[in-house]
Design an enzyme around this catalytic site. Structure first.
Site, mmCIF file in Angstrom:
data_model
loop_
_atom_site.group_PDB
_atom_site.id
_atom_site.type_symbol
_atom_site.label_atom_id
_atom_site.label_comp_id
_atom_site.label_asym_id
_atom_site.label_seq_id
_atom_site.Cartn_x
_atom_site.Cartn_y
_atom_site.Cartn_z
ATOM 1 C CB CYS A 1 -7.806 -39.616 5.870
ATOM 2 S SG CYS A 1 -6.878 -39.823 4.352
ATOM 3 C CD GLU B 1 -10.486 -38.714 2.523
ATOM 4 O OE1 GLU B 1 -9.820 -38.033 3.346
ATOM 5 O OE2 GLU B 1 -10.227 -39.885 2.254
#
Length: 541
Positions: free
Chosen positions: A327, A293
């Site tokens: 993020c 990720e």
């Protein structure tokens, strides 16, 4: 040998404590923060259950109070990485043979320790080491971490129960084996829960792990290791070796027993990992699992029908909580012309109302960015924006006491301006105002502006517009929000991850992620096997 089919606790999300004035959790956390700051610790590596000192010592200081020393940690050398790999491989057979109920019990106990005995310490080390305010630490280091461990057990139990059909005279079954070899886990600074889940998810599946946490997260990572060990995790199952990425990668990616990498971090680093794995394919016993990720350039799109208060609140929280170092943080916003003036005014008013400073003052909404490198990068974007765009509020920065960057809202007429396209990872939000009559066009802009596809949000009171945006932006975000900020995914409720340049979209905290750490074996047993090779069709008429 299993002597029964055991049911495990049904998970529920850990309740978030509020830390209001006068609450017992507030008093306990305040006392813990004082205790933590009153001592200076030395953090060794953990290899094969042993504390290992390399002599390569690095300081740990609060990003918001650089004058204070929390302690030091030992960074790995090449020989330490090799030792960690050897320890993981040595522990592999025993851990893989440990029964499921016992593996599950270890991580369920760890979750309980996180939620109770160690809750103020998980929060306190996260607050001091990573400069998170009390609420951001609570939802991360206490609640999400406990949720990861509990829901992982639940999902893996469901996976184990997925078995094939049986025909008469035979028994078919699936074994969900761990991968052959060891797993490398590389975790970021920004979420203590991710730091713990990155090694824990493969380990729960029976794998043994070499874990490299970010150097700026070691202060809370050492608490995670303490909890795992107290919960009964055997030596060598998870080996914690903070240090430089290339030192760890050079050993691990060249090792014949490398089985996979579980990664959260930057897109460029993950791309480099992928390249190194490709170059070393001839060395491996099998095809490694690459789970990552990575970055994001997350959007908020307001439709002309959107509720202005909801849009502004979503932006203030989504862009500036934890200084934009998520993020998933809102980083680019598309505002229709019919509400632009009102959104600007309320955004500026909201940002000016933020209190900024130390995490120990609970009324502060914004704290410091993680380190000098991050500070300098963000400052560079702000300095560029002062010349090339319009800064509505903020834009200043000061590192005299800590790495403080003022929450900043930029406005640009250029939908391809660099702060609309590039990941900044700081408290910087860029607005682009579009013609309220051209909503269809802005959907294309949102989809094509950034290489990332992690999170995004649509604010609208028009159901047809919600459906249109959901369809047109199908591949622009792995987590898509309707009338909510694009941050704050909860384990078990919104499985998290994105595609394109944002990663492999394996959804941490879900069954999808756990499948990546398993290698199924099909076993067919025939009870009355044939004793003649001839089939009936072969007989003479």
């Amino acid at each position: 040998m299993s002597l029964g089919h055991y049911s495990l606790p049904v998970p529920a999300n850990e309740p978030v404590l509020n830390y209001a004035p006068g609450s017992p959790e507030r008093a306990r956390l305040k006392a813990t923060l004082k205790e933590l700051k009153g001592q200076t610790i030395e953090v060794p590596m953990t290899i094969g259950g042993e504390a290992v000192q390399s002599g390569d010592v690095h300081e740990m200081r609060p990003p918001h109070e650089r004058a204070h020393l929390l302690g030091t940690y030992h960074a790995c050398r090449t020989e330490d990485v090799q030792r960690a790999v050897d320890a993981a491989l040595a522990a592999k057979a025993g851990w893989a043979a440990t029964t499921w109920e016992n593996r599950a019990a270890i991580f369920l106990k760890a979750a309980e320790l996180i939620a109770t005995k160690y809750r103020p310490f998980m929060n306190g080390t996260t607050m001091l080491g990573q400069s998170k305010n009390v609420y951001q630490a609570e939802i991360d280091a206490a609640c999400e971490f406990a949720d990861f461990l509990r829901f992982n057990v639940h999902f893996l139990s469901q996976i184990y129960q997925q078995q094939p059909l049986n025909a008469p005279g035979m028994h078919n079954r699936l074994e969900y084996r761990p991968l052959e070899g060891f797993v490398l886990a590389v975790s970021p600074f920004n979420f203590t829960a991710i730091g713990g889940n990155i090694p824990a998810a493969p380990a729960l599946c029976g794998n043994t792990v070499v874990w490299k946490p970010a150097g700026t997260q070691v202060y809370s990572a050492q608490m995670t290791m303490r909890i795992f060990e107290e919960a009964g995790l055997p030596p060598g199952v998870i080996n914690m070796i903070p240090g430089e990425g290339p030192i760890v990668g050079d050993v691990c990616f060249a090792h014949p027993e490398f089985a996979g990498v579980h990664f959260t971090g930057s897109t460029s680093v993950f791309n480099h990992m992928w390249k190194m794995v490709g170059e070393n394919m001839h060395r491996y016993r099998g095809y490694p699992r690459l789970v990552g990720e990575t970055g994001g350039k997350d959007f908020v799109l307001a439709h002309p029908s959107a509720d202005v208060d909801a849009v502004v609140t979503g932006l203030l929280r989504g862009a500036f909580e934890y200084q934009g170092q998520k993020c998933s943080a809102a980083s680019r916003a598309y505002i229709p012309s019919n509400m632009a003036d009102e959104v600007r005014e309320r955004l500026v008013e909201g940002v000016r109302s933020f209190k900024i400073g130390s995490v120990e003052e609970f009324s502060n909404f914004v704290n410091a960015v993680i380190d000098e490198r991050s500070y300098n990068k963000i400052a560079g974007y702000l300095d560029h924006a002062k010349a090339e765009a319009s800064i509505l509020v903020g834009g200043d920065h000061d590192k005299s006491e800590g790495y403080f960057v003022q929450p900043t809202v930029i406005e640009t007429e250029n939908a391809s301006y660099r702060t609309m396209c590039e990941e900044i990872f700081g408290p910087v939000l860029t607005l682009h105002v579009y013609d309220a009559d051209r909503f269809d066009d802005v959907l294309t802009t949102v989809d094509q502006t950034s290489p990332y596809a992690l999170t995004g949000a649509i604010f609208s009171q028009d159901r047809a517009a919600v459906q249109l945006a959901t369809d047109r932006l199908r591949n622009a975000a792995g987590n898509f929000y309707v009338n909510d900020k694009p941050t704050g995914a909860v384990v078990g409720q919104q499985p998290f991850g994105g595609a394109r340049a944002s990663g492999t979209n394996d959804k941490a905290g879900s069954a999808l992620n756990l499948y990546r750490w398993l290698s199924p074996r099909t076993i067919k047993e025939t009870f009355n096997p044939p004793t003649d090779y001839r089939y009936p069709f072969m007989a003479e008429a």
